[in-house]
Design an enzyme around this catalytic site. Structure first.
Site, PDB file in Angstrom:
ATOM      1  N   ASP A  12       0.787  -1.247   0.000  1.00  0.00           N
ATOM      2  CA  ASP A  12       0.000   0.000   0.000  1.00  0.00           C
ATOM      3  C   ASP A  12       0.820   1.299   0.000  1.00  0.00           C
ATOM      4  O   ASP A  12       0.498   2.236   0.739  1.00  0.00           O
ATOM      5  CB  ASP A  12      -0.970   0.017   1.204  1.00  0.00           C
ATOM      6  CG  ASP A  12      -2.001  -1.108   1.151  1.00  0.00           C
ATOM      7  OD1 ASP A  12      -1.958  -1.913   0.206  1.00  0.00           O
ATOM      8  OD2 ASP A  12      -2.850  -1.179   2.063  1.00  0.00           O
ATOM      9  N   LYS A 110      -7.007  -4.941  -3.004  1.00  0.00           N
ATOM     10  CA  LYS A 110      -7.792  -5.508  -1.908  1.00  0.00           C
ATOM     11  C   LYS A 110      -8.731  -4.467  -1.330  1.00  0.00           C
ATOM     12  O   LYS A 110      -8.499  -3.269  -1.479  1.00  0.00           O
ATOM     13  CB  LYS A 110      -6.852  -6.040  -0.825  1.00  0.00           C
ATOM     14  CG  LYS A 110      -5.965  -4.938  -0.257  1.00  0.00           C
ATOM     15  CD  LYS A 110      -4.955  -5.459   0.727  1.00  0.00           C
ATOM     16  CE  LYS A 110      -4.080  -4.338   1.249  1.00  0.00           C
ATOM     17  NZ  LYS A 110      -4.800  -3.251   1.930  1.00  0.00           N
ATOM     18  N   CYS A 155      -2.128  -2.709   7.607  1.00  0.00           N
ATOM     19  CA  CYS A 155      -2.002  -3.650   6.495  1.00  0.00           C
ATOM     20  C   CYS A 155      -0.716  -4.463   6.533  1.00  0.00           C
ATOM     21  O   CYS A 155      -0.722  -5.642   6.174  1.00  0.00           O
ATOM     22  CB  CYS A 155      -2.204  -2.926   5.172  1.00  0.00           C
ATOM     23  SG  CYS A 155      -3.934  -2.428   4.985  1.00  0.00           S
TER      24      CYS A 155
HETATM   25  C1  VGL Z   1      -4.823   0.724   5.696  1.00  0.00           C
HETATM   26  C2  VGL Z   1      -6.350   1.712   7.072  1.00  0.00           C
HETATM   27  C3  VGL Z   1      -7.344   1.562   6.141  1.00  0.00           C
HETATM   28  C4  VGL Z   1      -3.399   0.288   5.471  1.00  0.00           C
HETATM   29  C5  VGL Z   1      -5.806   0.541   4.743  1.00  0.00           C
HETATM   30  O1  VGL Z   1      -2.973   0.186   4.306  1.00  0.00           O
HETATM   31  O2  VGL Z   1      -2.700   0.032   6.475  1.00  0.00           O
HETATM   32  N1  VGL Z   1      -5.108   1.295   6.861  1.00  0.00           N
HETATM   33  N2  VGL Z   1      -7.050   0.964   4.967  1.00  0.00           N
END
Ligand code: VGL
Ligand code: ZN
Length: 208
Positions: A12, A110, A155
């Protein structure tokens, strides 16, 4: 260190998790260039993208009377409510512009189902629905995964825990991660749980 049949999983590293983004993680952009510098050490490089529809259940704006960072329970699953982020196709969902996408063998998206979140790159938050990443890794006879990216305590944490649970030797490159740290001390707590699970913590100096 032997990187034989190992995969680097870059979690991410997207505009919305970097400074100026919708769910900005402190120092999120600092890890981009060092991540680029280690990609060529690995047999496979896998990147993930948080990739939500506009009506996603993790957005506080989709819950009447709720605020950002409230925690709710939906269908028996605890859910933190976030600012709207990583809306599929938006600039915020894009990779950080300096991230070297040319080296990615696979991109996993995802959190695409409006009714369920997915912190882990392996399993959605129901702990049942698979993303396909496990199949890819097993098909390629990869036995060891190295993780870096955002966010350490969400994540990265959930992906590492699932990787270890699935039986892959799992290492987190800690100085190539940045965390949300919410609630307070969540990063420290997450690291301790990962260590308790048998996950190895290293820094980039042990790779270069
Ligand atoms: C994430 C919060 C919401 C992450 C993703 O990538 O850690 N955190 N969505
Ligand atoms: Zn998300």
């Amino acid at each position: 260190m032997d990187f034989g049949r190992s995969a680097l999983i870059v979690i991410d590293v997207q505009n919305d998790f970097c400074p100026g983004g919708a769910l900005s993680v402190k120092g999120g952009d600092e890890i981009v260039s060092p991540i680029n510098s280690i990609m060529n050490k690995f047999y496979r490089v896998i990147a993930t993208q948080d990739w939500h529809p506009e009506d996603h259940l993790s957005f506080a704006s989709n819950h009447r009377g709720k605020s950002i960072y409230d925690e709710v329970e939906i269908n028996g699953i605890k859910q933190v409510l976030w600012p709207a982020h990583c809306v599929m196709g938006s600039n915020g969902a894009g990779f950080h512009p300096d991230l070297d996408q040319n080296r990615f063998h696979l991109i996993i998206r995802k959190g695409t189902d409006p009714q369920i979140d997915s912190y882990s790159a392996f399993l959605e938050n129901d702990k049942k629905t698979k993303t396909g990443l496990e199949g890819y890794i097993r098909s390629n006879n990869i036995e060891e995964v190295f993780l870096c990216g955002l966010a350490t305590d969400y994540c990265v944490f959930f992906t590492a825990m699932d990787a270890a649970e699935l039986g892959f030797k799992t290492t987190v490159i800690l100085d190539l991660c940045r965390g949300v740290d919410m609630p307070e001390n969540n990063i420290r707590r997450s690291i301790n749980i990962m260590i308790g699970k048998g996950i190895t913590m290293i820094n980039i100096s042990e790779i270069l």
